[in-house]
Write a protein that holds these residues in place. Structure first.
Motif, PDB file in Angstrom:
ATOM      1  N   PRO A   1       2.093   6.203  -7.957  1.00  0.00           N
ATOM      2  CA  PRO A   1       1.191   7.094  -8.717  1.00  0.00           C
ATOM      3  C   PRO A   1       0.735   8.291  -7.887  1.00  0.00           C
ATOM      4  CG  PRO A   1      -0.083   5.268  -7.842  1.00  0.00           C
ATOM      5  CD  PRO A   1       1.324   5.132  -7.284  1.00  0.00           C
ATOM      6  N   TYR A   2       1.658   8.894  -7.136  1.00  0.00           N
ATOM      7  CA  TYR A   2       1.309   9.951  -6.177  1.00  0.00           C
ATOM      8  C   TYR A   2       0.576  11.113  -6.851  1.00  0.00           C
ATOM      9  CZ  TYR A   2       1.868  13.530  -2.566  1.00  0.00           C
ATOM     10  OH  TYR A   2       1.633  14.511  -1.641  1.00  0.00           O
ATOM     11  N   ASP A   3       1.031  11.506  -8.026  1.00  0.00           N
ATOM     12  CA  ASP A   3       0.382  12.628  -8.720  1.00  0.00           C
ATOM     13  C   ASP A   3      -1.081  12.324  -9.046  1.00  0.00           C
ATOM     14  OD1 ASP A   3       2.721  14.046  -8.592  1.00  0.00           O
ATOM     15  OD2 ASP A   3       3.427  13.377 -10.562  1.00  0.00           O
ATOM     16  N   HIS A   4      -1.367  11.047  -9.270  1.00  0.00           N
ATOM     17  CA  HIS A   4      -2.757  10.641  -9.532  1.00  0.00           C
ATOM     18  C   HIS A   4      -3.625  10.887  -8.312  1.00  0.00           C
ATOM     19  CE1 HIS A   4      -6.162   8.009 -10.556  1.00  0.00           C
ATOM     20  NE2 HIS A   4      -6.001   7.443  -9.378  1.00  0.00           N
ATOM     21  N   TRP A   5      -3.095  10.585  -7.112  1.00  0.00           N
ATOM     22  CA  TRP A   5      -3.897  10.706  -5.894  1.00  0.00           C
ATOM     23  C   TRP A   5      -4.131  12.153  -5.482  1.00  0.00           C
ATOM     24  CZ3 TRP A   5      -6.262   6.488  -5.268  1.00  0.00           C
ATOM     25  CH2 TRP A   5      -5.640   5.249  -5.425  1.00  0.00           C
ATOM     26  N   THR A   6      -3.289  13.073  -5.929  1.00  0.00           N
ATOM     27  CA  THR A   6      -3.443  14.463  -5.509  1.00  0.00           C
ATOM     28  C   THR A   6      -4.548  15.197  -6.262  1.00  0.00           C
ATOM     29  OG1 THR A   6      -1.709  15.130  -7.067  1.00  0.00           O
ATOM     30  CG2 THR A   6      -1.036  14.673  -4.790  1.00  0.00           C
ATOM     31  N   HIS A   7      -5.066  14.594  -7.321  1.00  0.00           N
ATOM     32  CA  HIS A   7      -6.192  15.218  -8.017  1.00  0.00           C
ATOM     33  C   HIS A   7      -7.434  15.155  -7.136  1.00  0.00           C
ATOM     34  CE1 HIS A   7      -4.196  14.378 -12.172  1.00  0.00           C
ATOM     35  NE2 HIS A   7      -3.639  15.373 -11.509  1.00  0.00           N
ATOM     36  N   ARG A   8      -8.233  16.165  -7.201  1.00  0.00           N
ATOM     37  CA  ARG A   8      -9.387  16.289  -6.302  1.00  0.00           C
ATOM     38  C   ARG A   8     -10.302  15.068  -6.339  1.00  0.00           C
ATOM     39  NH1 ARG A   8     -11.292  20.699  -3.771  1.00  0.00           N
ATOM     40  NH2 ARG A   8     -13.418  20.625  -2.977  1.00  0.00           N
TER      41      ARG A   8
ATOM     42  N   PHE B   1       0.820  -1.219   0.000  1.00  0.00           N
ATOM     43  CA  PHE B   1       0.000   0.000   0.000  1.00  0.00           C
ATOM     44  C   PHE B   1       0.855   1.271   0.000  1.00  0.00           C
ATOM     45  CE2 PHE B   1      -3.332  -2.914   1.789  1.00  0.00           C
ATOM     46  CZ  PHE B   1      -4.165  -2.819   0.687  1.00  0.00           C
ATOM     47  N   MET B   2       2.023   1.235   0.664  1.00  0.00           N
ATOM     48  CA  MET B   2       2.901   2.406   0.607  1.00  0.00           C
ATOM     49  C   MET B   2       3.362   2.670  -0.824  1.00  0.00           C
ATOM     50  SD  MET B   2       3.370   4.150   3.379  1.00  0.00           S
ATOM     51  CE  MET B   2       3.172   4.046   5.154  1.00  0.00           C
ATOM     52  N   PHE B   3       3.767   1.622  -1.534  1.00  0.00           N
ATOM     53  CA  PHE B   3       4.185   1.802  -2.925  1.00  0.00           C
ATOM     54  C   PHE B   3       3.009   2.194  -3.813  1.00  0.00           C
ATOM     55  CE2 PHE B   3       7.958  -1.084  -1.975  1.00  0.00           C
ATOM     56  CZ  PHE B   3       8.867  -0.030  -1.993  1.00  0.00           C
ATOM     57  N   ALA B   4       1.834   1.652  -3.499  1.00  0.00           N
ATOM     58  CA  ALA B   4       0.643   1.992  -4.294  1.00  0.00           C
ATOM     59  C   ALA B   4       0.249   3.455  -4.113  1.00  0.00           C
ATOM     60  CB  ALA B   4      -0.513   1.081  -3.897  1.00  0.00           C
ATOM     61  N   LEU B   5       0.566   4.031  -2.966  1.00  0.00           N
ATOM     62  CA  LEU B   5       0.328   5.462  -2.747  1.00  0.00           C
ATOM     63  C   LEU B   5       1.422   6.319  -3.364  1.00  0.00           C
ATOM     64  CD1 LEU B   5      -0.772   5.449   1.015  1.00  0.00           C
ATOM     65  CD2 LEU B   5      -2.232   5.920  -0.945  1.00  0.00           C
ATOM     66  N   ALA B   6       2.669   5.825  -3.282  1.00  0.00           N
ATOM     67  CA  ALA B   6       3.808   6.662  -3.668  1.00  0.00           C
ATOM     68  C   ALA B   6       4.044   6.723  -5.168  1.00  0.00           C
ATOM     69  CB  ALA B   6       5.070   6.148  -2.974  1.00  0.00           C
TER      70      ALA B   6
ATOM     71  N   LYS C   1       5.919  12.254  -1.601  1.00  0.00           N
ATOM     72  CA  LYS C   1       5.977  11.077  -2.478  1.00  0.00           C
ATOM     73  C   LYS C   1       7.190  10.201  -2.172  1.00  0.00           C
ATOM     74  CE  LYS C   1       6.430   9.648  -7.314  1.00  0.00           C
ATOM     75  NZ  LYS C   1       6.396  10.074  -8.736  1.00  0.00           N
ATOM     76  N   ASN C   2       8.370  10.800  -2.158  1.00  0.00           N
ATOM     77  CA  ASN C   2       9.583  10.029  -1.898  1.00  0.00           C
ATOM     78  C   ASN C   2       9.641   9.517  -0.463  1.00  0.00           C
ATOM     79  OD1 ASN C   2      10.519  10.342  -4.520  1.00  0.00           O
ATOM     80  ND2 ASN C   2      11.579  12.246  -4.052  1.00  0.00           N
ATOM     81  N   SER C   3       9.036  10.255   0.454  1.00  0.00           N
ATOM     82  CA  SER C   3       8.963   9.775   1.835  1.00  0.00           C
ATOM     83  C   SER C   3       8.145   8.491   1.916  1.00  0.00           C
ATOM     84  CB  SER C   3       8.332  10.846   2.734  1.00  0.00           C
ATOM     85  OG  SER C   3       9.135  11.994   2.778  1.00  0.00           O
TER      86      SER C   3
ATOM     87  N   ALA D   1      12.124  15.287   5.886  1.00  0.00           N
ATOM     88  CA  ALA D   1      12.089  14.703   4.551  1.00  0.00           C
ATOM     89  C   ALA D   1      10.862  15.131   3.762  1.00  0.00           C
ATOM     90  CB  ALA D   1      12.131  13.175   4.643  1.00  0.00           C
ATOM     91  N   ALA D   2       9.723  15.286   4.469  1.00  0.00           N
ATOM     92  CA  ALA D   2       8.469  15.573   3.783  1.00  0.00           C
ATOM     93  C   ALA D   2       8.251  17.056   3.519  1.00  0.00           C
ATOM     94  CB  ALA D   2       7.296  15.016   4.588  1.00  0.00           C
ATOM     95  N   GLN D   3       9.231  17.901   3.864  1.00  0.00           N
ATOM     96  CA  GLN D   3       9.086  19.316   3.523  1.00  0.00           C
ATOM     97  C   GLN D   3       8.908  19.452   2.013  1.00  0.00           C
ATOM     98  OE1 GLN D   3       8.894  21.834   5.554  1.00  0.00           O
ATOM     99  NE2 GLN D   3       9.481  20.841   7.461  1.00  0.00           N
ATOM    100  N   ASN D   4       7.994  20.311   1.598  1.00  0.00           N
ATOM    101  CA  ASN D   4       7.795  20.529   0.175  1.00  0.00           C
ATOM    102  C   ASN D   4       9.082  21.047  -0.470  1.00  0.00           C
ATOM    103  OD1 ASN D   4       5.099  19.799   0.083  1.00  0.00           O
ATOM    104  ND2 ASN D   4       4.465  21.789   0.859  1.00  0.00           N
TER     105      ASN D   4
END
Length: 531
Positions: free
Chosen positions: A388-395, A381-386, A478-480, A458-461
């Motif tokens: 395609p991260y740009d996909h998940w950020t869409h509203r 699940f961590m890899f599944a979130l990371a 994403k990388n975190s 690490a998660a700082q933008n």
């Protein structure tokens, strides 16, 4: 050949589930309820602290705790927890489980109240005082880990021992949930009490006077369940395994357990005198349990990097994907309310059910399979979130992100977050059981510190405007998440060092009932009873 089991210990192993089992679960579990509340409630108020004490232009980002202050406030309790786990774990084997058990609760009560009374007009003084009390609060919390686990394992029967120990730890889920619910109640109450026009002013630092009460009340509430449990902890008898195998007082052990089990138990002092003692740093311990200790410490360390990173910084992750509004659009109390609501939803839908799935299945499918399965799905699940991260950020995809993210919590709790607590209380000898559990738990909290401090930076933008204001460059959310996926995969690999204790007595697992001559003739048993 195996030494004959003491009658008092055999009576505990084969005892039917009785009222005293449930009493012990509640008494030990309320400590863990308080532990979880105290450790995780800080994540609900850190942004509020930034708005109250760092809302002027003198700081890199007004309305936000500077990275070093945020790391200290979030992580100092873990430093105290590590110290408490090592100290009270050792003390529990030296003085007895019961004699030390009440000390931890009193420290937690005093320091919970002290955390909320961190008064000063100087922001640095408030943060310093808060960190002081949070350290000693963590010290008391740390002692609860080895003592609660050891007491429950030594009281339980071997058929349902895993479920009993896991039930104690499952109270952590209710503590996390209670923290969110109580924060919702407090923030909603203040929100209703201070209506427009002041409340509608969304400027950073608005409603400061009222907000200053919110975080203090939330932190001090943790003293109540700890204080309520103290009397009952002092009424518990010492465990028979400590009394017989460590203190070597067979008569007292038989007397104590006869009252609890309501049966006649023979005093076997001669058998007690034959038990062999060896120390933590002896070659004998290394030969019998060296690999086991490596397994419990490494898996707990890796698990807590991922678990505490995800828990403490849910608010940052949810904001990054747009599930929570940015701070600039909310006033101080409203932000606490919305963060608490989001974290409560995650706890209710995934964290709490995960704990109780472990309770239901741990004595059916075993500790090893649950831990391996949990690490596997957390990795997936961590890899599944990371990836395609740009996909998940869409509203339109935010709900999907939250669902996937919740599943990582479910499988951490129906997985290694529970089993790493259970196993060290089962596989080590009685004279070192509390110490070894404390060492394993301390390694876990070292992982939590890596997660708390590492993820914060690490998660700082990766935004130049932020680095110009004093924030170090980060690798982004994403990388975190990718890093956390790798950490979970390593946890899965180290799980193969952990033995399976399902259905076995504590003496069988710790090899305390094995004659020394047999051990010497079977040197391969340094990794005995592996999966």
């Amino acid at each position: 050949m195996a030494r004959e089991q003491l009658q008092v210990l055999n009576a505990l192993d084969v005892a039917k589930t009785q009222w005293y089992h449930f009493t012990a679960i509640v008494i030990a579990g309320m400590g863990f309820f308080t532990d979880a509340y105290d450790l995780f409630c800080i994540s609900l108020v850190t942004k509020l602290l930034g708005r109250i004490y760092y809302h002027v232009d003198d700081y890199p980002k007004p309305g936000t705790l500077p990275p070093g202050v945020a790391a200290a406030v979030n992580g100092v309790a873990f430093v105290g927890t590590i110290a408490g786990q090592l100290f009270f774990g050792w003390l529990g084997d030296k003085m007895g489980r019961k004699r030390v058990y009440g000390m931890t609760l009193m420290i937690m009560v005093i320091c919970s109240i002290g955390s909320g009374l961190s008064f000063s007009k100087n922001p640095k003084a408030v943060m310093a005082t808060l960190c002081f009390f949070r350290f000693w609060l963590g010290f008391g919390i740390g002692g609860d880990y080895p003592l609660s686990a050891t007491i429950m394992s030594e009281y339980a029967n071997k058929k349902t021992r895993g479920a009993f120990i896991a039930s104690v730890f499952a109270m952590q889920g209710f503590g996390i949930l209670a923290g969110g619910v109580f924060a919702i109640i407090v923030s909603a109450s203040f929100k209703a009490s201070f209506p427009a026009p002041a409340y509608e002013d969304n400027a950073l630092g608005s409603t400061v006077d009222q907000a200053d009460y919110v975080w203090r009340i939330i932190l001090m509430f943790g003293a109540i369940p700890a204080a309520m449990t103290y009397y009952w902890r002092m009424k518990m008898p010492e465990t028979a395994r400590y009394t017989a195998l460590v203190a070597k007082n067979a008569q007292q052990a038989a007397s104590d357990m006869a009252k609890v089990l309501h049966v006649e138990i023979e005093v076997e002092q001669d058998k007690v005198e034959k038990t062999k003692d060896f120390g933590l740093f002896s070659r004998e311990f290394l030969r019998r349990h060296g690999v086991h200790l490596l397994g419990t410490t490494s898996t707990w360390f890796l698990l807590d990097i991922a678990f505490y990173s995800s828990n403490l910084f849910q608010k940052d992750i949810f904001t990054a994907v747009g599930w929570l509004p940015h701070a600039e659009t909310m006033n101080a109390i409203e932000e606490v309310y919305k963060i608490a609501r989001a974290q409560t939803l995650i706890a209710l839908c995934s964290t709490v059910p995960g704990y109780w799935f472990t309770v239901a299945f741990i004595d059916r499918i075993g500790r090893f399979k649950i831990q391996l399965m949990g690490f596997f799905f957390m990795t997936v699940f961590m890899f599944a979130l990371a990836i395609p991260y740009d996909h998940w950020t869409h509203r339109k995809n935010r709900i999907g992100f939250v669902v996937m993210y919740s599943l990582t919590f479910f499988f951490s709790n129906f997985g290694p977050n529970a089993t790493t607590f259970v196993v060290p209380a089962e596989i080590f000898p009685a004279r070192l059981r509390s110490t070894c559990h404390g060492i394993s738990a301390a390694c876990g909290k070292a992982g939590a510190m890596v997660g708390a401090f590492g993820f914060l930076y690490a998660a700082q933008n990766q935004d130049k405007s932020k680095t110009d204001k004093g924030y170090p460059p980060g690798i982004g959310v994403k990388n975190s998440l990718i890093v956390l996926g790798v950490v979970n995969f390593l946890g899965m690999m180290f799980t193969f060092l952990v033995p399976e204790a399902n259905g076995k007595s504590l003496e069988e697992m710790s090899q305390e009932n094995v004659e020394e001559e047999e051990m010497e003739s079977r040197p391969e048993d340094s990794r005995a009873v592996l999966v």
